[in-house]
Design a protein around this motif. Structure first.
Motif, PDB file in Angstrom:
ATOM      1  N   VAL A  32       0.847  -1.207   0.000  1.00  0.00           N
ATOM      2  CA  VAL A  32       0.000   0.000   0.000  1.00  0.00           C
ATOM      3  C   VAL A  32       0.878   1.251   0.000  1.00  0.00           C
ATOM      4  CG1 VAL A  32      -1.717   1.310   1.317  1.00  0.00           C
ATOM      5  CG2 VAL A  32      -1.901  -1.178   1.165  1.00  0.00           C
ATOM      6  N   LEU A  33       1.937   1.210   0.792  1.00  0.00           N
ATOM      7  CA  LEU A  33       2.862   2.330   0.887  1.00  0.00           C
ATOM      8  C   LEU A  33       3.560   2.581  -0.452  1.00  0.00           C
ATOM      9  CD1 LEU A  33       3.876   4.319   3.016  1.00  0.00           C
ATOM     10  CD2 LEU A  33       5.640   2.690   3.644  1.00  0.00           C
ATOM     11  N   ARG A  34       4.023   1.508  -1.069  1.00  0.00           N
ATOM     12  CA  ARG A  34       4.687   1.614  -2.380  1.00  0.00           C
ATOM     13  C   ARG A  34       3.747   2.214  -3.421  1.00  0.00           C
ATOM     14  NH1 ARG A  34       6.338  -3.075  -2.390  1.00  0.00           N
ATOM     15  NH2 ARG A  34       4.686  -4.161  -3.506  1.00  0.00           N
ATOM     16  N   LYS A  35       2.523   1.733  -3.432  1.00  0.00           N
ATOM     17  CA  LYS A  35       1.531   2.229  -4.393  1.00  0.00           C
ATOM     18  C   LYS A  35       1.281   3.730  -4.210  1.00  0.00           C
ATOM     19  CE  LYS A  35      -3.307   1.749  -5.672  1.00  0.00           C
ATOM     20  NZ  LYS A  35      -4.615   1.168  -5.292  1.00  0.00           N
ATOM     21  N   GLN A  36       1.237   4.180  -2.944  1.00  0.00           N
ATOM     22  CA  GLN A  36       0.971   5.586  -2.657  1.00  0.00           C
ATOM     23  C   GLN A  36       2.123   6.485  -3.118  1.00  0.00           C
ATOM     24  OE1 GLN A  36      -2.061   6.596  -1.448  1.00  0.00           O
ATOM     25  NE2 GLN A  36      -1.313   8.615  -1.972  1.00  0.00           N
ATOM     26  N   VAL A  37       3.357   6.081  -2.849  1.00  0.00           N
ATOM     27  CA  VAL A  37       4.525   6.879  -3.267  1.00  0.00           C
ATOM     28  C   VAL A  37       4.625   6.904  -4.791  1.00  0.00           C
ATOM     29  CG1 VAL A  37       7.041   7.111  -3.139  1.00  0.00           C
ATOM     30  CG2 VAL A  37       5.765   6.383  -1.106  1.00  0.00           C
ATOM     31  N   GLU A  38       4.362   5.764  -5.408  1.00  0.00           N
ATOM     32  CA  GLU A  38       4.388   5.705  -6.876  1.00  0.00           C
ATOM     33  C   GLU A  38       3.335   6.641  -7.470  1.00  0.00           C
ATOM     34  OE1 GLU A  38       6.040   1.118  -7.577  1.00  0.00           O
ATOM     35  OE2 GLU A  38       3.870   1.541  -7.617  1.00  0.00           O
ATOM     36  N   TYR A  40       2.249   9.472  -6.036  1.00  0.00           N
ATOM     37  CA  TYR A  40       2.724  10.858  -5.857  1.00  0.00           C
ATOM     38  C   TYR A  40       3.655  11.273  -6.994  1.00  0.00           C
ATOM     39  CZ  TYR A  40       0.949  10.925  -1.026  1.00  0.00           C
ATOM     40  OH  TYR A  40       0.142  10.904   0.082  1.00  0.00           O
ATOM     41  N   LEU A  41       4.465  10.329  -7.493  1.00  0.00           N
ATOM     42  CA  LEU A  41       5.463  10.653  -8.525  1.00  0.00           C
ATOM     43  C   LEU A  41       4.996  10.288  -9.942  1.00  0.00           C
ATOM     44  CD1 LEU A  41       8.753   9.576  -6.693  1.00  0.00           C
ATOM     45  CD2 LEU A  41       7.786  11.841  -6.902  1.00  0.00           C
ATOM     46  N   SER A  42       3.735   9.915 -10.084  1.00  0.00           N
ATOM     47  CA  SER A  42       3.204   9.513 -11.396  1.00  0.00           C
ATOM     48  C   SER A  42       2.767  10.730 -12.212  1.00  0.00           C
ATOM     49  CB  SER A  42       2.012   8.575 -11.210  1.00  0.00           C
ATOM     50  OG  SER A  42       0.912   9.294 -10.648  1.00  0.00           O
ATOM     51  N   PHE A  51       2.675  21.863  -6.472  1.00  0.00           N
ATOM     52  CA  PHE A  51       3.692  21.920  -5.411  1.00  0.00           C
ATOM     53  C   PHE A  51       4.814  20.912  -5.659  1.00  0.00           C
ATOM     54  CE2 PHE A  51       5.326  20.524  -1.236  1.00  0.00           C
ATOM     55  CZ  PHE A  51       5.828  21.732  -0.777  1.00  0.00           C
ATOM     56  N   PHE A  52       4.451  19.628  -5.824  1.00  0.00           N
ATOM     57  CA  PHE A  52       5.470  18.606  -6.051  1.00  0.00           C
ATOM     58  C   PHE A  52       6.199  18.842  -7.374  1.00  0.00           C
ATOM     59  CE2 PHE A  52       4.201  14.705  -3.256  1.00  0.00           C
ATOM     60  CZ  PHE A  52       4.634  15.405  -2.141  1.00  0.00           C
ATOM     61  N   CYS A  72       2.711  14.295   3.674  1.00  0.00           N
ATOM     62  CA  CYS A  72       1.377  14.150   3.068  1.00  0.00           C
ATOM     63  C   CYS A  72       0.418  13.482   4.058  1.00  0.00           C
ATOM     64  CB  CYS A  72       1.454  13.320   1.796  1.00  0.00           C
ATOM     65  SG  CYS A  72       2.401  14.108   0.481  1.00  0.00           S
ATOM     66  N   ASN A  73      -0.839  13.902   4.017  1.00  0.00           N
ATOM     67  CA  ASN A  73      -1.831  13.404   4.979  1.00  0.00           C
ATOM     68  C   ASN A  73      -1.969  11.888   4.978  1.00  0.00           C
ATOM     69  OD1 ASN A  73      -2.487  15.914   6.007  1.00  0.00           O
ATOM     70  ND2 ASN A  73      -4.072  16.286   4.489  1.00  0.00           N
ATOM     71  N   LYS A  74      -1.997  11.289   3.784  1.00  0.00           N
ATOM     72  CA  LYS A  74      -2.177   9.836   3.713  1.00  0.00           C
ATOM     73  C   LYS A  74      -0.993   9.092   4.318  1.00  0.00           C
ATOM     74  CE  LYS A  74      -5.341   9.928  -0.170  1.00  0.00           C
ATOM     75  NZ  LYS A  74      -5.590   9.622  -1.591  1.00  0.00           N
ATOM     76  N   MET A  75       0.197   9.672   4.198  1.00  0.00           N
ATOM     77  CA  MET A  75       1.382   9.051   4.812  1.00  0.00           C
ATOM     78  C   MET A  75       1.321   9.185   6.335  1.00  0.00           C
ATOM     79  SD  MET A  75       2.853   7.988   2.103  1.00  0.00           S
ATOM     80  CE  MET A  75       4.557   7.565   2.427  1.00  0.00           C
ATOM     81  N   LYS A  76       0.801  10.315   6.790  1.00  0.00           N
ATOM     82  CA  LYS A  76       0.649  10.522   8.242  1.00  0.00           C
ATOM     83  C   LYS A  76      -0.348   9.532   8.821  1.00  0.00           C
ATOM     84  CE  LYS A  76       1.754  15.481   8.410  1.00  0.00           C
ATOM     85  NZ  LYS A  76       1.173  16.828   8.635  1.00  0.00           N
TER      86      LYS A  76
END
Length: 395
Positions: A32-38, A40-42, A51-52, A72-76
């Motif tokens: 889930v974490l990998r999918k979220q970071v991917e 953000y950078l997609s 911003f990014f 980021c909120n979802k990471m928090k």
């Protein structure tokens, strides 16, 4: 009293227990974490994420600080740490700097062009234009009149669709238009652009405060007409629908059933492939904006906690064991926008048997509308005459 004193002291004893015995937060799921970071950078995210995009563009080698990802909120919500992200990205194409303090797009890929994020109507505004679309045109060239706007719009509208009202061009060079309802009207006006005075004007469908302000400025008979059409559409919507092999009295009943399916399952529980719930959710997935692509290779569906908070959602289980969550809300909203109604043979027969009655009703409505429009035109003419007289007196 002594017993009460002992009870109050119990928490202190627990606080002095060794660190290892205390409950520790569950680490985030690496997938889930990998999918979220991917994400953000997609390209999908960065074409809207100013911003990014600016942060990446500001680094000569295209790196993005890990601290910004973790903020980021979802990471928090997932309580992700720098080490969690580094571990999750081991099986990803996303690049990680040697010291683990920065992340980068695969091969330092070029950034997509920034675009304005499309506005998705809130559930409360899905039916705001059931009585007919109210749209706004801005930046109208000087000396252009409302009649020009009306003529340009009428040329692009489907046959037999009438424009009910066009406001005067305001001091801000803006003009509001109200149109009779028709199938796909909101989507039509979201894409509509017209040529006026050598300039291309794009219409904006009004929601929220701009819509309320526009309605206040409209003649009462236009507002009444919209309300009549709105009630008519609402009545039409309150009809049985069919999703797959399941029948529901209306969309609200479907929403309730989906909620029941979510609440009746424990986290990680799969829906039985031969069960009615599985078949319903699988058919509902077809209404998702990306349903066809999302459901490719689907072999199962389960209920689990969402990666985006404390809510629960559906996950698709695909060939190879990969899992992907999907938004049931997006599916339900799509159903609400274009309900799969059950064909009512009785209503069809009744409508075919009573064309004269419908024609008479339409004629009466047309007469009333003509009277109201004549009154409004007379008022406008009187205003114009008064302005002209004032000018003559001033001379």
């Amino acid at each position: 009293m002594a017993e009460a004193s002992e009870k109050r002291k119990e928490p202190e004893t627990a606080a002095t227990e060794p660190e290892a015995k205390r409950l520790k937060p569950t680490p985030p799921d690496p997938a889930v974490l990998r999918k979220q970071v991917e994400y953000y950078l997609s390209d999908e995210n960065l074409k809207y994420d100013k911003f990014f995009s600016e942060k990446i563009a500001g680094n000569k080698d295209g790196w993005l600080e890990m601290s910004l990802i973790l903020s980021c909120n979802k990471m928090k919500i997932m309580r992700a740490t720098k080490d969690d992200v580094a571990s999750a990205l081991k099986e990803s194409k996303i690049e990680l700097s040697e010291d683990g303090s920065q992340v980068r797009r695969p091969g330092n890929a070029p950034l997509p062009k920034l675009e304005a994020k499309p506005a998705h109507p809130k559930k409360s505004s899905i039916h705001a234009h059931d009585g007919g679309v109210v749209a706004l045109f801005k930046d109208i060239p000087e000396e252009q009149q409302w009649t020009t706007i009306k003529e340009a719009c009428q040329k692009k509208l489907p046959a037999k669709v009438n424009i009910w009202h066009v406001s005067q061009v305001s001091d801000k060079n803006e003009c509001v238009i109200a149109c009779a309802p028709f199938d796909g009207d909101v989507a039509f006006f979201e894409e509509l652009s017209i040529e006026v005075g050598g300039k291309t004007l794009k219409s904006e469908v009004c929601f929220g405060e701009p819509l309320q302000q526009a309605l206040k400025q409209m003649p009462k008979h236009i507002r009444d007409k919209r309300e009549r059409e709105q009630r008519k559409r609402q009545k039409e919507r309150n009809r049985p629908i069919k999703v797959g092999t399941s029948h529901f009295n209306n969309v609200a009943m479907l929403r309730g059933r989906v909620k029941e399916i979510l609440n009746s399952r424990s986290d990680g529980e799969q829906l039985k492939p031969d069960g009615s719930d599985f078949k319903l959710i699988k058919c509902l997935l077809e209404f998702h904006p990306s349903g066809k692509n999302k459901s490719e290779g689907l072999v199962g569906i389960k209920v689990a906690k969402s990666s985006q908070g404390d809510s629960r959602c559906f996950y698709m289980i695909k060939e190879g064991g990969t899992e992907e969550d999907f938004s049931a809300k997006k599916c339900l909203d799509a159903v609400e926008m274009n309900p799969p109604y059950v064909e009512d043979k009785k209503a069809t027969a009744k409508a075919a048997a009573a064309p004269v009655e419908a024609k008479e009703e339409a004629t009466e409505e047309a007469k009333e509308e003509a009277k109201e429009e004549a009154k409004e035109e007379a008022k406008e003419e009187a205003k114009e005459e008064a302005k002209e007289e004032a000018k003559e007196e001033a001379k």
